[in-house]
Enzyme design. Structure first.
Site, PDB file in Angstrom:
ATOM      1  CG  HIS A 156     -16.561 -14.794 -18.273  1.00  0.00           C
ATOM      2  ND1 HIS A 156     -16.638 -14.790 -16.901  1.00  0.00           N
ATOM      3  CD2 HIS A 156     -16.459 -13.497 -18.649  1.00  0.00           C
ATOM      4  CE1 HIS A 156     -16.561 -13.545 -16.463  1.00  0.00           C
ATOM      5  NE2 HIS A 156     -16.465 -12.739 -17.508  1.00  0.00           N
ATOM      6  NE  ARG A 163      -9.591  -2.296 -15.123  1.00  0.00           N
ATOM      7  CZ  ARG A 163     -10.238  -3.380 -15.564  1.00  0.00           C
ATOM      8  NH1 ARG A 163     -10.096  -4.543 -14.940  1.00  0.00           N
ATOM      9  NH2 ARG A 163     -11.001  -3.320 -16.618  1.00  0.00           N
TER      10      ARG A 163
HETATM   11  N1  URA Z   1     -15.643  -8.165 -16.266  1.00  0.00           N
HETATM   12  C1  URA Z   1     -14.523  -8.530 -15.613  1.00  0.00           C
HETATM   13  O1  URA Z   1     -14.451  -9.601 -15.020  1.00  0.00           O
HETATM   14  N2  URA Z   1     -13.469  -7.684 -15.616  1.00  0.00           N
HETATM   15  C2  URA Z   1     -13.481  -6.496 -16.269  1.00  0.00           C
HETATM   16  O2  URA Z   1     -12.491  -5.800 -16.253  1.00  0.00           O
HETATM   17  C3  URA Z   1     -14.664  -6.118 -16.934  1.00  0.00           C
HETATM   18  C4  URA Z   1     -15.732  -6.987 -16.928  1.00  0.00           C
END
Ligand code: URA
Length: 435
Positions: free
Chosen positions: A82, A168
């Site tokens: 990731h 957020r």
């Molecule tokens: N990538 C994500 O998947 N979540 C986050 O909070 C920030 C970047």
């Protein structure tokens, strides 16, 4: 239990239990806790932080909020990768076939791009015919037969994270280390891999602007993975300029193919070999990073990584001839050079600005439902540390003839380049490894 008491507790810096965090996540996901209370709680977390135990409990509450992918029918140790998000980041297109050629099964779900960052799924769809949806049965069969499959994220993976992330985004609480760590790791855990390699970006084009912040984020994620029984390693890399030279879907596919042919840019190749070596070690195929790297270098040299890419593209309905004939990829109408106005050395390239410029050309989405143009984007002619003369090309824009905003975009690209009359040596690409 009441949400207000849990907000109060966090606001005062106390630790929440697993059942309290579950109550918040489930209540929010099911619409029982309103946005304003969850926003107050995330802001309390922003200021007071979360302990390692709270971060792990929040992660699991979000991972359990939707479907859990079962990769149990796939043989071998499945290793996922990731990236925390960057510009020009086409590593999955290279890494998936490369490590699969080395024997690590890759059963991967990837996302689409939003805003200034690209997404693997959009890049794969730039290949004519490529299908990003497979049934669970075909997904499993394909990985068992050829070692690799990459599909789009299913609709119901970590719905709590989807909702919380959107909240957020509009309440200035994205850049909180425990919230990013739990968001990323909840998705990886729900996606079912046995081990995880994280590519944590640091710099102007990333969420983490300093090495200290990037290391703290990497530590938090590795700790979560380890706590829930998934071996996890993180590589921190520089995102003070785009990765490689190409930005834009078809252009990035072309650069990925060049890298699989052993002719890719140095930074991109280096990052892929480092991330890939950690995947091979976590996959149990080699004991050390250097042995794993040697194996991957051999797979690039002998052509087996490129052949695996072709096999993977064919298996998902795509035209694998693009590997020999890049002219089969979507092509822009016009190519326009952006030239330097003064001589000097490139000291920085604002990756975020270039990502936004590529998005405005049509390569990315300003909103979730926008339609993208696979052909357009930017190819850098100069990177950090390069010398440039006045009037020399900094970058080449691949655009549609009917894009009225192109002049503005060209200016934006020119402004993204910082040029100094002093010599400048770029810092290292690979900054730190956290295991
Ligand atoms: N990538 C994500 O998947 N979540 C986050 O909070 C920030 C970047």
């Amino acid at each position: 239990m009441r949400a207000v008491d849990l907000i109060y507790k966090k606001r005062n810096g106390s630790e929440l239990s697993a059942s309290e965090l579950n109550y918040l996540v489930q209540g929010y996901c099911q619409g029982e806790i309103p946005d304003y209370q969850m926003a107050a709680w995330t802001m309390a977390v922003f200021f007071k932080g979360l302990s390692a135990a709270e971060t792990a409990d929040l992660t699991m509450a979000m991972a359990n909020s939707g479907d859990q992918v079962d990769l149990g029918k796939i043989q071998g140790i499945k290793v996922d990768k990731h990236s925390t998000g960057g510009v020009g980041d086409k590593t999955t297109l290279i890494l998936a076939p490369l490590v699969a050629a080395a024997g690590v099964p890759v059963a991967k779900m990837s996302g689409r791009g939003l805003g200034h960052t690209g997404g693997t799924i959009d890049k794969l769809e730039a290949i004519p015919g490529f299908q990003i949806e497979l049934t669970q049965e075909n997904f499993t069969r394909q990985v068992n037969e050829i070692g690799v499959a990459v599909i789009g994220q299913s609709g119901n993976i970590t719905p709590a994270d989807k909702k919380l992330y959107a909240l957020r985004d509009v309440t200035a609480t994205v850049d909180s280390i425990p919230l990013i760590a739990s968001s990323v790791m909840s998705k990886k855990i729900a996606a079912g891999a046995d081990a995880i390699v994280l590519d944590v970006k640091m710099g102007s084009g990333a969420f983490m602007k300093t090495l200290d912040e990037a290391e703290a984020l990497a530590q938090a994620m590795v700790e979560i993975g380890t706590n829930v029984g998934r071996r996890t390693a993180a590589v921190i890399s520089d995102m003070n300029q785009p990765l490689g030279y190409a930005i834009g879907n078809a252009l990035e596919v072309n650069e990925a193919i060049l890298t699989l042919q052993g002719k890719g840019p140095h930074d991109l190749t280096e990052l892929c070999l480092t991330l890939g070596a950690h995947m091979v070690v976590l996959g149990g195929l080699r004991a050390s990073e250097s042995e794993a790297r040697g194996l991957l270098e051999q797979k690039l040299r002998d052509g087996s990584a490129l052949r695996k890419f072709q096999q993977f593209i064919t298996a998902q309905g795509g035209n694998a001839k693009v590997a020999e004939h890049p002219e089969l990829l979507p092509k822009a109408d016009v190519l326009i050079e952006v030239n330097a106005s003064a001589p000097g050395t490139v000291t920085a390239i604002d990756a975020e600005q270039l990502g936004l410029a590529a998005m405005q050309l049509g390569a990315g989405r300003a909103t979730k439902d926008a339609v993208i143009d696979y052909s357009v984007g930017i190819v850098l002619s100069k990177k950090v540390g390069d010398r440039v003369e006045a009037g020399e090309s900094l970058a080449v824009v691949h655009a549609r003839a009917n894009n009225n905003g192109t002049d503005e975009i060209l200016k934006q690209i020119q402004n993204a380049y910082h040029i100094s009359d002093q010599p400048y040596s770029p810092g290292p690409l690979l900054l730190s490894i956290v295991t």
